[in-house]
Design an enzyme around this catalytic site. Sequence first.
Site, short mmCIF file in Angstrom:
data_model
loop_
_atom_site.label_atom_id
_atom_site.label_comp_id
_atom_site.label_asym_id
_atom_site.label_seq_id
_atom_site.Cartn_x
_atom_site.Cartn_y
_atom_site.Cartn_z
CG ASN A 1 -1.69 1.42 1.55
OD1 ASN A 1 -1.71 2.10 0.61
ND2 ASN A 1 -2.36 1.42 2.51
CD1 TRP A 2 3.20 1.18 -2.87
CD2 TRP A 2 3.20 2.24 -4.91
NE1 TRP A 2 3.89 0.17 -3.88
CE2 TRP A 2 3.79 1.11 -5.07
CE3 TRP A 2 3.19 3.10 -5.71
CZ2 TRP A 2 4.56 0.75 -6.35
CZ3 TRP A 2 3.59 2.79 -7.05
CH2 TRP A 2 4.22 1.68 -7.36
CE LYS A 3 -0.02 3.01 4.79
NZ LYS A 3 -0.12 3.27 6.24
CG HIS B 1 -5.75 1.56 5.20
ND1 HIS B 1 -5.32 2.54 5.97
CD2 HIS B 1 -4.64 0.77 5.10
CE1 HIS B 1 -4.06 2.33 6.70
NE2 HIS B 1 -3.79 1.16 5.95
CD GLU C 1 -2.95 5.29 6.98
OE1 GLU C 1 -2.93 5.37 5.72
OE2 GLU C 1 -1.88 4.64 7.50
CD GLU D 1 -3.38 -2.72 7.08
OE1 GLU D 1 -2.18 -2.86 6.68
OE2 GLU D 1 -3.85 -1.51 6.98
N GLY E 1 2.79 2.28 11.00
CA GLY E 1 3.84 3.15 10.85
C GLY E 1 4.67 3.45 11.91
N GLY F 1 2.99 -1.20 4.27
CA GLY F 1 3.05 0.43 3.87
C GLY F 1 4.39 0.75 3.67
N GLY F 2 5.16 1.11 4.47
CA GLY F 2 6.60 2.03 4.11
C GLY F 2 7.49 0.96 3.72
P1 13P Z 1 3.17 0.16 7.67
O1 13P Z 1 3.85 -1.08 6.98
O2 13P Z 1 4.15 1.56 7.27
O3 13P Z 1 3.28 0.14 9.04
O4 13P Z 1 1.84 0.46 7.11
C1 13P Z 1 0.90 -0.76 7.29
C2 13P Z 1 -0.36 -0.32 6.43
O5 13P Z 1 -1.04 0.60 6.70
C3 13P Z 1 -0.88 -0.92 5.19
O6 13P Z 1 -2.06 -0.78 4.54
#
Ligand code: 13P
Length: 251
Positions: A9-11, A95, A97, A167, A173, A234-235
């Site tokens: 997930n590149w956000k 998600h 977020e 998650e 993050g 994510g990251g």
């Molecule tokens: P991180 O791997 O950066 O903690 O993010 C997880 C995430 O929200 C994937 O959707």
Amino acid sequence: MRIPVIAGNWKLYKKTAEALQLVQDLSSLVKDVKGVEIVVAPSFTVLGPVRSLLFDSPIAVAGQDCFWAEEGAYTGEVSPGMLVDAGCSHVIIGHSERRQLFAETDEKVNKKITAALRAGLTVLFCVGETLHEREAGETFAVLDRQIRTGLNNLSPVDMEKVILAYEPVWAIGTGKTATDEQAQEAHAFIRQLVAELFSSGVADALRIVYGGSVKPDNITALMAQPDVDGALVGGASLTAESFAAIIRFQK
Ligand code: 13P
């Protein structure tokens, strides 16, 4: 036998040039990998270019969200059919977020999941508790509510195109991964709930992926858990080397 899924997930990262570089590097690093479903979720504006570059690659492309209506006066929204049109086979829905920053409720998540499935997309449906909820002993109650409402009115056939992503919000993050035991406990709970809501056959076939600070050095232990079928990253999905290392986990 559940096929593992590793999704990135590149956000809100990567404009066109960086996005294309990332998928080009990733493709060459994982070209010999077999038996893993690999997904990348770029921002809407680069879906088309990323998909074009991956046209003959097994790497699938996902939207990070979608709206529930197919068309209409909904300024700023993207429909499931538009994602399909851009070459997506998957979409992330619910998600944390989006839930926390964009007022997404379980009911809205359910409408989005239903619409995405109707358009033929595979849904990565995200659930997870906040730190406050975990500390209050509410983890299972939160997962129960999110899943019951999120999957409301879906059929067993619909469930073939749903991937659950656990998650925990406190692990996203933060560098604080859930322990292998915490992940396994939550995944087992989710599988049991899906067995109750649908059937044990649906639950056995369901892929449940873990997300929250997944890195090359913790993926192997997470994947060793019997109910962990992959990761939503994510990251660590933002560089080809670390995402490829995660894809190359040893079960
Ligand atoms: P991180 O791997 O950066 O903690 O993010 C997880 C995430 O929200 C994937 O959707």
